[in-house]
Design a protein around this motif. Sequence first.
Motif, PDB file in Angstrom:
ATOM      1  N   GLN A   1       0.579  -0.964   0.324  1.00  9.36           N
ATOM      2  CA  GLN A   1       0.281   0.257   0.109  1.00  9.36           C
ATOM      3  C   GLN A   1       0.970   1.310  -0.162  1.00  9.36           C
ATOM      4  O   GLN A   1       0.446   2.194  -0.446  1.00  9.36           O
ATOM      5  N   ALA A   2       2.030   1.173   0.448  1.00  8.80           N
ATOM      6  CA  ALA A   2       2.810   2.335   0.786  1.00  8.80           C
ATOM      7  C   ALA A   2       4.065   3.063  -0.753  1.00  8.80           C
ATOM      8  O   ALA A   2       3.586   3.499  -1.461  1.00  8.80           O
ATOM      9  N   VAL A   3       3.919   1.009  -1.123  1.00 15.67           N
ATOM     10  CA  VAL A   3       4.227   1.739  -2.407  1.00 15.67           C
ATOM     11  C   VAL A   3       2.845   2.591  -3.729  1.00 15.67           C
ATOM     12  O   VAL A   3       3.022   3.366  -4.273  1.00 15.67           O
ATOM     13  N   ALA A   4       2.439   1.730  -3.588  1.00 10.24           N
ATOM     14  CA  ALA A   4       0.767   2.369  -4.606  1.00 10.24           C
ATOM     15  C   ALA A   4       0.965   3.565  -3.978  1.00 10.24           C
ATOM     16  O   ALA A   4       0.272   4.448  -4.460  1.00 10.24           O
ATOM     17  N   ASN A   5       0.708   4.443  -2.418  1.00 11.23           N
ATOM     18  CA  ASN A   5       0.653   5.225  -1.948  1.00 11.23           C
ATOM     19  C   ASN A   5       2.051   6.062  -2.677  1.00 11.23           C
ATOM     20  O   ASN A   5       1.848   7.812  -2.525  1.00 11.23           O
ATOM     21  N   ASN A   6       3.042   6.146  -2.862  1.00 13.19           N
ATOM     22  CA  ASN A   6       4.018   6.699  -3.340  1.00 13.19           C
ATOM     23  C   ASN A   6       3.752   7.467  -4.729  1.00 13.19           C
ATOM     24  O   ASN A   6       3.776   6.985  -5.290  1.00 13.19           O
ATOM     25  N   PRO A   7       4.013   8.989  -4.554  1.00 12.57           N
ATOM     26  CA  PRO A   7       4.097   9.496  -5.832  1.00 12.57           C
ATOM     27  C   PRO A   7       4.758   9.512  -6.194  1.00 12.57           C
ATOM     28  O   PRO A   7       4.551   9.656  -7.916  1.00 12.57           O
ATOM     29  N   ASN A   8       6.109   8.870  -6.621  1.00 14.54           N
ATOM     30  CA  ASN A   8       6.699   8.955  -7.807  1.00 14.54           C
ATOM     31  C   ASN A   8       6.968   7.166  -8.243  1.00 14.54           C
ATOM     32  O   ASN A   8       7.711   7.149  -9.142  1.00 14.54           O
TER      33      ASN A   8
ATOM     34  N   CYS B   1      -4.661  -2.960  -2.420  1.00 14.35           N
ATOM     35  CA  CYS B   1      -3.907  -1.794  -2.695  1.00 14.35           C
ATOM     36  C   CYS B   1      -4.883  -1.112  -3.941  1.00 14.35           C
ATOM     37  O   CYS B   1      -4.214   0.453  -3.949  1.00 14.35           O
ATOM     38  N   SER B   2      -5.792  -1.118  -4.490  1.00 18.55           N
ATOM     39  CA  SER B   2      -6.241  -0.150  -5.010  1.00 18.55           C
ATOM     40  C   SER B   2      -7.208   0.990  -4.920  1.00 18.55           C
ATOM     41  O   SER B   2      -6.895   2.452  -5.638  1.00 18.55           O
ATOM     42  N   THR B   3      -6.942   1.458  -3.412  1.00 16.39           N
ATOM     43  CA  THR B   3      -7.537   2.341  -2.784  1.00 16.39           C
ATOM     44  C   THR B   3      -6.126   3.675  -3.214  1.00 16.39           C
ATOM     45  O   THR B   3      -6.748   4.677  -3.716  1.00 16.39           O
ATOM     46  N   PHE B   4      -5.358   3.147  -2.606  1.00 12.97           N
ATOM     47  CA  PHE B   4      -4.272   4.174  -3.139  1.00 12.97           C
ATOM     48  C   PHE B   4      -4.010   3.804  -4.516  1.00 12.97           C
ATOM     49  O   PHE B   4      -3.193   4.786  -4.474  1.00 12.97           O
ATOM     50  N   VAL B   5      -3.963   3.074  -5.205  1.00 14.90           N
ATOM     51  CA  VAL B   5      -3.826   3.041  -6.599  1.00 14.90           C
ATOM     52  C   VAL B   5      -4.779   4.504  -7.353  1.00 14.90           C
ATOM     53  O   VAL B   5      -4.215   5.287  -8.357  1.00 14.90           O
ATOM     54  N   ALA B   6      -5.709   4.301  -6.912  1.00 16.85           N
ATOM     55  CA  ALA B   6      -7.283   5.274  -7.840  1.00 16.85           C
ATOM     56  C   ALA B   6      -6.737   6.844  -7.437  1.00 16.85           C
ATOM     57  O   ALA B   6      -7.532   7.394  -7.430  1.00 16.85           O
ATOM     58  N   GLN B   7      -5.727   7.353  -5.563  1.00 13.83           N
ATOM     59  CA  GLN B   7      -5.596   8.502  -5.365  1.00 13.83           C
ATOM     60  C   GLN B   7      -4.339   8.796  -6.443  1.00 13.83           C
ATOM     61  O   GLN B   7      -3.957  10.093  -6.199  1.00 13.83           O
ATOM     62  N   ASN B   8      -3.372   7.613  -6.564  1.00 18.27           N
ATOM     63  CA  ASN B   8      -1.978   8.316  -7.271  1.00 18.27           C
ATOM     64  C   ASN B   8      -2.187   9.140  -8.660  1.00 18.27           C
ATOM     65  O   ASN B   8      -2.538   8.629  -9.169  1.00 18.27           O
ATOM     66  N   PRO B   9      -1.575  10.335  -8.311  1.00 15.51           N
ATOM     67  CA  PRO B   9      -1.179  10.976  -9.460  1.00 15.51           C
ATOM     68  C   PRO B   9      -1.182  10.323 -10.741  1.00 15.51           C
ATOM     69  O   PRO B   9      -0.987  11.163 -12.056  1.00 15.51           O
ATOM     70  N   ASN B  10       0.146   9.352 -10.536  1.00 11.65           N
ATOM     71  CA  ASN B  10       0.375   8.870 -11.570  1.00 11.65           C
ATOM     72  C   ASN B  10      -0.295   7.974 -12.343  1.00 11.65           C
ATOM     73  O   ASN B  10       0.705   7.069 -13.346  1.00 11.65           O
ATOM     74  N   THR B  11      -0.546   7.270 -11.605  1.00  9.55           N
ATOM     75  CA  THR B  11      -1.678   6.148 -12.558  1.00  9.55           C
ATOM     76  C   THR B  11      -2.738   6.911 -13.557  1.00  9.55           C
ATOM     77  O   THR B  11      -3.524   7.305 -13.704  1.00  9.55           O
ATOM     78  N   PRO B  12      -2.096   6.026 -14.542  1.00 11.85           N
ATOM     79  CA  PRO B  12      -2.870   6.121 -16.055  1.00 11.85           C
ATOM     80  C   PRO B  12      -4.286   6.014 -16.363  1.00 11.85           C
ATOM     81  O   PRO B  12      -4.711   5.250 -15.509  1.00 11.85           O
ATOM     82  N   THR B  13      -5.038   6.239 -17.406  1.00 13.61           N
ATOM     83  CA  THR B  13      -6.166   6.866 -17.315  1.00 13.61           C
ATOM     84  C   THR B  13      -6.654   5.228 -17.444  1.00 13.61           C
ATOM     85  O   THR B  13      -7.398   4.743 -17.123  1.00 13.61           O
ATOM     86  N   GLN B  14      -5.984   4.269 -18.304  1.00  9.17           N
ATOM     87  CA  GLN B  14      -6.826   3.079 -18.547  1.00  9.17           C
ATOM     88  C   GLN B  14      -6.987   1.860 -17.998  1.00  9.17           C
ATOM     89  O   GLN B  14      -7.487   1.685 -17.440  1.00  9.17           O
ATOM     90  N   VAL B  15      -5.738   2.097 -16.080  1.00 11.97           N
ATOM     91  CA  VAL B  15      -5.720   1.872 -15.068  1.00 11.97           C
ATOM     92  C   VAL B  15      -6.809   2.478 -14.382  1.00 11.97           C
ATOM     93  O   VAL B  15      -7.596   1.567 -13.976  1.00 11.97           O
ATOM     94  N   LEU B  16      -7.522   3.767 -14.618  1.00 12.58           N
ATOM     95  CA  LEU B  16      -8.604   4.285 -13.588  1.00 12.58           C
ATOM     96  C   LEU B  16      -9.840   3.646 -14.448  1.00 12.58           C
ATOM     97  O   LEU B  16     -10.524   3.539 -13.620  1.00 12.58           O
ATOM     98  N   GLU B  17      -9.603   3.261 -15.629  1.00  9.50           N
ATOM     99  CA  GLU B  17     -11.562   3.418 -16.013  1.00  9.50           C
ATOM    100  C   GLU B  17     -11.394   1.409 -15.898  1.00  9.50           C
ATOM    101  O   GLU B  17     -12.331   1.168 -15.672  1.00  9.50           O
ATOM    102  N   ASN B  18     -10.114   0.964 -15.968  1.00  7.32           N
ATOM    103  CA  ASN B  18     -10.617  -0.503 -14.456  1.00  7.32           C
ATOM    104  C   ASN B  18     -11.272  -0.558 -14.152  1.00  7.32           C
ATOM    105  O   ASN B  18     -11.977  -1.190 -13.217  1.00  7.32           O
ATOM    106  N   LEU B  19     -10.665   0.017 -12.696  1.00  4.72           N
ATOM    107  CA  LEU B  19     -11.836   0.983 -10.948  1.00  4.72           C
ATOM    108  C   LEU B  19     -12.611   1.275 -10.958  1.00  4.72           C
ATOM    109  O   LEU B  19     -13.661   0.741 -10.541  1.00  4.72           O
ATOM    110  N   ILE B  20     -13.103   1.575 -12.039  1.00  8.98           N
ATOM    111  CA  ILE B  20     -14.376   2.256 -12.561  1.00  8.98           C
ATOM    112  C   ILE B  20     -15.215   0.363 -12.525  1.00  8.98           C
ATOM    113  O   ILE B  20     -16.927   0.285 -10.992  1.00  8.98           O
TER     114      ILE B  20
END
Length: 586
Positions: free
Chosen positions: A471-478, A493-512
Amino acid sequence: MHQTPEEQSEDIVTSPENLAATNLRTAENPNVEPELLRQLAVSDDITIREAVAANPNTPTEVLLKLAEVFPQQFLKNPVFSLLLLENPNFAADIPYYALLSLLKQSELPDFFLSSAANHANPEILYLVAKHPNTSDNALEEMTRRNPRDTPLGLSIIKREDVSERVLSILVEYSAIAVRLCLAKNPATSPSILAKLAIVREANPNFQQEIYLKLAKNPHTPIIVIHGLLKKCDRKIKQGISQRSDLPISIIIELASDSQIHATNSLAKNLSITADVLMELANHRELRVRQMVVRHPNVPQTLLDRAVTNPELRQYVAENPSTPADLLIELVQDEEEEVLKAIATNPSATASVLESIAKTRSQDILIAQHPNATTKLLQQILWRLAMDERLSVRKYVAKHPHTPVDILITWVRKQPELRLFIAQNPSISAEIIEQLAGDTSAKVREALAYNPSTPTYILEKLAKDSQIPVRQAVANNPNTSGNILEFLAQDWQCSTFVAQNPNTPTQVLENLIRLSGFNWLLLAHPNTSLSMQHKLLGILGTSAIASERIYAAKHPQTPVEMLMQLTRDRNPEIQNAALRTIERCDR
């Protein structure tokens, strides 16, 4: 013989162009039969319906239906004034959406706005309150009839032309939020502010908030400020101390107050001039003299004189305007409070800090000072590393300028410090690699959070057996997009991935596809507009009222969805959607 539109449409001689022209002339004819206008009102031709809306012979119920789409034609229709004369409460009989459309027109007669001011729907009242043509009498009536309607009161006080009479009524009758807004607003007149000071609130906390906002408002009369000083409230006095119009009498009273020390209040008020400080320099009250030498605007001559006075030296040391040569002179005093004041002075130069460092008494404060050089920091951190107190060594372990030799030694011999070394933003690659394999999950978690941890280490930690580490890795801005895509498959880890500014659009669409992420995805910078619309559509049709309210308030919600929400069974959702539509129309 005159043909009806139906008869003309059946006449094979009449062309579509001629038929439309004939219907338009009929719709414009003020002598045409009302029943014929009723038929033309449902024409597919917008120009014909527009002409019907302007025709004085059109039946009233037809006009009211057309008013939503053709508000200007309805208002210009000669029958409009007659309808108001016949029925003073005419606005209450107008269909809701038609009335909304009418109230958004810039030119409206006073008698119509006065009629609408008696409407039962709060959204209608808000529009009336905002309309530039609404009279003071209408505003006053709305205020008296709806004393606890906070949005209405706020709409009225935001008007540029609101009268003192209306504001006086709001002061006396409105909800606390309206009075707080008046007390805070720098545009509120002194007379209204004076009235706010004498209104008594049932809730003592609200009363103090009113006083505090009055204390800070630049237009509050000085006579009111004198009264507020007697409230014996520290926050109120601190608010007063920052005013730009303080007379000397109030400055003296505040500086002499044992509850509010000069170093924490008046000394921060840059509106107090050097002339005022010179006038107060010899005041009999010690606290006043201490405030004078602590103030950044104090003349240099007063600082030179005060540095020889033991009761004033600490305050000279705190003054950010005190020159370096005087600060170095004060260091020789070796008095603990004076040295501490110099070490925390933001204007202390590197040479001044080096002078204090020789005393070895303020090492931690010097290590925190922005003007300390790297050489001085490393010298001090070596000393602090030898300190027996664990809290001090923890501080050294996290400090970005701690020499690498100290950290390497501690990683090997001081396991209790590894957690804090892992948080250090400047640790070397050698140390990172050692800590990445540490047996303590807490150490690996701290390393996973560290923005300096390289991608290849984060990739390794993303497969860690411990959930908090992943979860800490998912939260890391880098953390890179590839690693985040991998972690998105881990529901923990999905909640942290959904908030990480580096998460690509395609990954965000999968989280829907997963539930519970809509709020987070809507706020994500990489969420596309089409994806936002999709998410808002999901929220807008949710069975949960809070989600529908969120959609009703969101500026990106499609108009079609907002229109649907205006018919929601929940009145709060209806009103929120209407306000959003109104904002979009501006």
